[in-house]
Design a protein around this motif. Structure first.
Motif, PDB file in Angstrom:
ATOM      1  N   UNK A 157       0.624  -0.913   0.260  1.00 61.66           N
ATOM      2  CA  UNK A 157       0.306  -0.409  -0.079  1.00 61.66           C
ATOM      3  C   UNK A 157       0.470   1.134  -0.159  1.00 61.66           C
ATOM      4  N   UNK A 158       2.279   1.067   1.093  1.00 63.82           N
ATOM      5  CA  UNK A 158       2.742   2.207   1.141  1.00 63.82           C
ATOM      6  C   UNK A 158       3.556   2.663  -0.672  1.00 63.82           C
ATOM      7  N   UNK A 159       3.856   1.761  -1.093  1.00 66.74           N
ATOM      8  CA  UNK A 159       4.725   1.914  -2.106  1.00 66.74           C
ATOM      9  C   UNK A 159       3.341   2.209  -3.389  1.00 66.74           C
ATOM     10  N   UNK A 160       1.835   1.191  -3.419  1.00 69.43           N
ATOM     11  CA  UNK A 160       1.420   2.129  -4.212  1.00 69.43           C
ATOM     12  C   UNK A 160       0.576   3.693  -3.817  1.00 69.43           C
ATOM     13  N   UNK A 188       3.696   5.581  -5.828  1.00 73.59           N
ATOM     14  CA  UNK A 188       3.088   6.094  -7.354  1.00 73.59           C
ATOM     15  C   UNK A 188       2.112   7.550  -7.224  1.00 73.59           C
ATOM     16  N   UNK A 189       1.355   7.392  -6.645  1.00 69.55           N
ATOM     17  CA  UNK A 189       0.176   7.899  -6.622  1.00 69.55           C
ATOM     18  C   UNK A 189       0.348   9.237  -6.748  1.00 69.55           C
ATOM     19  N   UNK A 190       0.768   9.784  -5.802  1.00 65.93           N
ATOM     20  CA  UNK A 190       1.070  10.358  -5.481  1.00 65.93           C
ATOM     21  C   UNK A 190       2.376  11.414  -6.750  1.00 65.93           C
TER      22      UNK A 190
END
Length: 154
Positions: free
Chosen positions: A142-145, A148-150
């Protein structure tokens, strides 16, 4: 710290009242956004999501074998689960304080439930140990996603 889930439930009457009052959806998003921002600034919000209407979902009834799947909308439903917040707070009383602040209107209820913690279960159980590892892996994913979204949005 304890985790509590605030479960937003609405009735068809509440939905009709909202349509009748012609409440602008942007106003709803703004008031929810302000509430979410308050939760985030207080450091208590772990998650929060709204849900699409029941026409996009389905119900699985386990009264039969094999279970029966019925596509939405659910004509027998008196209340619909429309979204949730997951908070990490110091007490049940703090959860109540936050629940009272949710910007909801007439006909909408908020069910608040304490979320079980791994400490509530025997730590020598191999499935509990696996669950703890799965949660750690999921948190990293979730942190990686989110990063990436940010990056995509900036």
């Amino acid at each position: 710290m304890a985790r509590y889930m605030l479960i937003m439930r609405s009735t068809p009457e509440a939905e009709a009242l909202m349509a009748e009052q012609e409440i602008d959806f942007d106003e709803i998003i703004e008031s929810m956004g302000r509430f979410n921002e308050e939760l985030i600034k207080a450091g208590v919000m772990l998650a929060g999501e709204g849900l699409t209407g029941p026409e996009d979902g389905f119900v699985v009834d386990f009264n039969q074998d094999p279970p029966v799947v019925t596509d939405g909308p659910y004509t027998e439903a008196k209340e619909l689960f429309n979204g949730f917040w997951l908070l990490e707070v110091s007490s049940k009383e703090e959860a109540k304080q936050w629940a009272r602040k949710v910007p909801l209107g007439p006909g909408v209820k908020l069910e608040v439930r304490k979320v079980s913690d791994s400490a509530d279960f025997p730590m020598d159980n191999p499935w509990i140990k696996k669950e703890i590892q799965w949660r750690a892996e999921l948190a990293e994913k979730i942190a990686v996603q989110a990063r990436a979204e940010a990056d995509r949005l900036l």
